[in-house]
Design an enzyme around this catalytic site. Structure first.
Site, PDB file in Angstrom:
ATOM      1  CG  ASP A 313      -2.090   0.767   1.085  1.00 20.34           C
ATOM      2  OD1 ASP A 313      -1.981   1.668   0.300  1.00 20.34           O
ATOM      3  OD2 ASP A 313      -3.111   0.607   1.720  1.00 20.34           O
ATOM      4  CD  GLU A 504      -6.540   5.868   2.590  1.00 19.65           C
ATOM      5  OE1 GLU A 504      -5.750   5.465   3.328  1.00 19.65           O
ATOM      6  OE2 GLU A 504      -6.528   6.065   1.437  1.00 19.65           O
TER       7      GLU A 504
HETATM    8  C1  BGC Z   1      -5.068   3.068   0.556  1.00 17.89           C
HETATM    9  C2  BGC Z   1      -5.426   2.007  -0.444  1.00 17.89           C
HETATM   10  C3  BGC Z   1      -5.212   2.616  -1.859  1.00 17.89           C
HETATM   11  C4  BGC Z   1      -3.913   3.352  -2.038  1.00 17.89           C
HETATM   12  C5  BGC Z   1      -3.680   4.182  -3.460  1.00 17.89           C
HETATM   13  C6  BGC Z   1      -3.912   3.954   0.265  1.00 17.89           C
HETATM   14  O1  BGC Z   1      -4.020   4.979   1.085  1.00 17.89           O
HETATM   15  O2  BGC Z   1      -5.155   2.479   1.777  1.00 17.89           O
HETATM   16  O3  BGC Z   1      -6.614   1.337  -0.449  1.00 17.89           O
HETATM   17  O4  BGC Z   1      -5.544   1.728  -2.819  1.00 17.89           O
HETATM   18  O5  BGC Z   1      -3.734   4.429  -1.201  1.00 17.89           O
HETATM   19  O6  BGC Z   1      -4.615   5.209  -3.422  1.00 17.89           O
HETATM   20  C1  BGC Z   2      -3.568   9.824  -2.192  1.00 19.90           C
HETATM   21  C2  BGC Z   2      -4.177   8.473  -2.134  1.00 19.90           C
HETATM   22  C3  BGC Z   2      -3.709   7.830  -0.799  1.00 19.90           C
HETATM   23  C4  BGC Z   2      -3.411   8.570   0.301  1.00 19.90           C
HETATM   24  C5  BGC Z   2      -2.594   7.909   1.427  1.00 19.90           C
HETATM   25  C6  BGC Z   2      -3.482  10.668  -1.011  1.00 19.90           C
HETATM   26  O1  BGC Z   2      -2.678  11.919  -1.290  1.00 19.90           O
HETATM   27  O2  BGC Z   2      -4.286  10.749  -3.121  1.00 19.90           O
HETATM   28  O3  BGC Z   2      -4.507   7.902  -2.877  1.00 19.90           O
HETATM   29  O4  BGC Z   2      -4.634   6.876  -0.599  1.00 19.90           O
HETATM   30  O5  BGC Z   2      -2.804  10.053  -0.012  1.00 19.90           O
HETATM   31  O6  BGC Z   2      -2.507   8.752   2.439  1.00 19.90           O
END
Ligand code: BGC
Ligand code: BGC
Length: 627
Positions: A313, A504
């Site tokens: 991830d 998230e």
């Molecule tokens: C998330 C994932 C996601 C990745 C890419 C991460 O922060 O936990 O689910 O696929 O970012 O955006």
């Molecule tokens: C991105 C996401 C990712 C996240 C992780 C964001 O800046 O756009 O895709 O999941 O950061 O912290």
């Protein structure tokens, strides 16, 4: 549904399913042979390049971000970059199908100009439709699909999503989420199909089948990525990572429970042909799962016979040994991570991996194994022969057929919590007072992971709001005033209340509130109407106190996406109400965690609860506290 007794049978089923799928999960021999041949011609640096997955802004973002070492397209070939992604909300300034296609094409051309001309794997979080791209159809978030509980519907959504993704030249999505949510205070609750492993297993596999339909080399065969392996839905409040209360936390449960609840959805998705799996940020017994060889290799590969690639991830590798990139990279790669979502520090990552290989801390055979898996997947989906798929699909993006599917899904997601005789459907030929800002807001009804990572209220993409659909259906009788301040009373009022978008850990919530000022809309309208219907646009159960006191009807529409028409179809009776709760509705936030609780323990409504228009529970599951 989620019965404790049922869970006990799962370890056995996991083993049986694993035995069955070992026959079907293996890569085609031709792809594997071609991958072997290519591997034999690669330098260590080129191999490390294939293991590198960077965010698109790490290539083009020189001006935006100074820490980006590589900032022009030539760097893709120079560093042999194997894979690129668009993070949440990250896309070209021309945010439409044509803009995305030409962006991916430029990246792809840059990769093809390298010594070996290996095409890029381009990935995106198409988690409820192709949600970064404007004009696409945004489907309900998974929690709503869990309420609908219709695997055929989810498969068709997977198909439509794959077509929209492929239209932009992309063949890889980070979905389905197979988290089995146990604590609805988690900000990712809406990404989960529900608290029942069985349901998550069925719907997850259906999405994989939809995304990966047909021959692997078909343009619209889009690689699915079951995530986040494993235990993401079972973390304990107070143990969260990166300063979050629960997201990225520690799954403090026994191995039996980890297997019975959180591992059990994986075999079905792997059997459906998933070729990539994403590791979870969360931790279990041995620390961060990204560094856990037992889970990533012994269990996922050994027991479940997974032959595809494991992707980390977003900067997840960095967390394994905080502050020590080399140690983190060595432990993760040895544990079983094949492709590293760096996502920005391209040079730092490649230098660290090269150093630990040269020091003998990561065996070169392990590098070869990882690269072989990556190349095999690329050959399997025909990327070498057609690096930019999806010509001629643009017309289907956001097209009528997909919008109708979105509306069907939104309608099937609706759950009726409270009603009374004759209260629903809404009468057709009367005045209808409508209040609440969420009633006319595409951004709020779509939630997080829509156009932006966190989502955003407002007119962010095409679609039909609830007010627009009501007006089309009921005509001039509909009077909309977001504040709910009406002069003349009417028989019926409708208030739409939304949680507002989040994603998230930023959505972790100790209090599960509805916005205070919107609750005032409810109070205002109560005085003017005989019958008050409340529609909730929420990613999870919220505190209902004020709503329960004032409303005659409570409808949960979850995060329905761009097709508000579906919600209105149910309100007007054009479609039946058929959804039931995919999670328990806790009596209060502090008793939210489910784990081993009985159905009604600490609950307002049990999982499986939902009423028909006649007020009778659809599945013979009564409200909690009823005799
Ligand atoms: C998330 C994932 C996601 C990745 C890419 C991460 O922060 O936990 O689910 O696929 O970012 O955006
Ligand atoms: C991105 C996401 C990712 C996240 C992780 C964001 O800046 O756009 O895709 O999941 O950061 O912290």
């Amino acid at each position: 549904m989620a019965l404790v007794g049922q869970r006990l049978a799962w370890p056995l089923l996991v083993v049986l399913a694993a035995m069955l799928l070992s026959a079907c999960g293996s890569p085609s021999s031709e792809a594997a042979e071609r991958a072997e041949e290519l591997l034999a011609r690669m330098t260590l640096e080129e191999k490390i390049g294939q293991m590198t997955l960077i965010e698109r802004t790490a290539v083009v973002g020189c001006d935006e971000a100074e820490w980006v070492a590589a900032c022009d397209l030539e760097k893709i070939a120079e560093f042999g970059v194997g894979a690129l992604l668009s993070g949440g909300g990250s896309g070209p300034s021309q945010n439409d199908v044509a803009g995305w296609r030409s962006m991916v094409e430029e990246f792809q051309d840059a990769a093809l100009s390298s010594r070996l001309g290996i095409p890029l794997l381009y990935g995106v979080d198409a988690v409820h439709g192709h949600n970064n791209v404007k004009g696409t159809v945004i489907f309900p978030h998974n929690i709503g699909l869990g309420a609908a509980g219709d695997a055929d519907l989810v498969e068709r959504i997977g198909r439509a999503t794959a077509v929209e993704v492929a239209a932009t030249g992309i063949r890889w999505t980070y979905a389905p989420v197979l988290a089995v949510v146990q604590d609805v205070r988690w900000g990712r609750t809406y990404e989960s199909f529900g608290e029942d492993p069985d349901l998550v297993s069925d719907l997850g596999a259906a999405l994989v089948r939809g995304l990966q339909a047909g021959d692997t080399t078909d343009d619209t065969y889009v690689l699915a990525t079951p995530k986040h392996f494993v235990g993401d839905g079972g973390t304990t409040w107070g143990t969260g990572g990166r300063g979050y209360p629960i997201d990225q936390g520690v799954t403090e449960i026994s191995e039996d429970e980890l297997r019975a609840v959180h591992l059990s959805p994986y075999p079905a998705s792997l059997a459906a042909g998933a070729r990539t799996v994403m590791a979870t940020y969360s931790s279990w017994d041995n620390g961060k799962v990204h560094g856990d060889r037992y889970l990533l290799t012994d269990v996922l590969r050994g027991e479940l016979d997974f032959a595809g690639l494991v992707v980390s991830d977003w900067a997840g590798v960095d967390q394994v040994v905080p502050g020590d990139l080399e140690a983190s990279v060595a432990q993760s790669v040895n544990a079983g991570i094949d492709l590293v979502m760096v996502p920005h520090d391209l040079v730092g990552f490649q230098t660290a991996l090269r150093d630990v290989v040269l020091q003998g801390l990561v065996p070169e055979e392990r590098i070869d194994e990882a690269v072989l898996r990556i190349l095999t997947v690329k050959y399997e989906i025909g990327l070498f022969d057609r690096p930019l798929p999806g010509v001629g699909l643009a017309e289907q993006v956001g097209g009528d057929e997909h919008r109708a599917l979105g509306a069907e899904a939104a309608a099937k997601s609706v759950v009726l919590l409270e009603t009374g005789p004759g209260l629903l459907p809404l009468p057709k030929s009367e005045r209808l007072l409508v209040g609440g800002r969420a009633a006319d807001d595409i951004g709020i009804q779509s939630g997080g992971w829509t156009i932006g990572w966190q989502g955003r209220p407002g007119d962010i993409t095409d679609g039909t709001t609830i007010v627009e659909a009501l007006e089309a259906e009921l005509g001039d009788g509909v009077e909309y005033e977001p504040s709910g301040s009406f002069e003349t009373p009417a028989k019926t009022g409708l208030v739409v209340l939304g949680e507002g978008p989040y994603a998230e850990g930023l959505g972790d919530s100790a209090t599960l509130p509805l916005p205070n000022n919107e609750l005032q809309v409810l109070e205002r309208m109560r005085e003017h109407v005989d019958r008050l219907v409340v529609v909730l646009l929420v990613g999870r159960p919220v505190v209902l106190d004020a709503v329960a006191d004032l409303a005659d009807v409570i409808v949960v529409a979850w995060l329905p996406g761009t097709e508000g028409q579906g919600v209105v179809d149910v309100l007007t009776g054009a479609r039946d109400v058929t959804g039931v709760l995919p999670v328990t509705w806790p009596a209060s936030p502090d008793v939210a965690p489910r784990f081993e609780k009985e159905a009604c323990e600490d609950a307002l409504y049990p999982v499986g609860y939902g009423l028909g228009f006649d007020g009778v529970p659809l599945e013979e599951v009564g409200p909690c506290g009823s005799p």
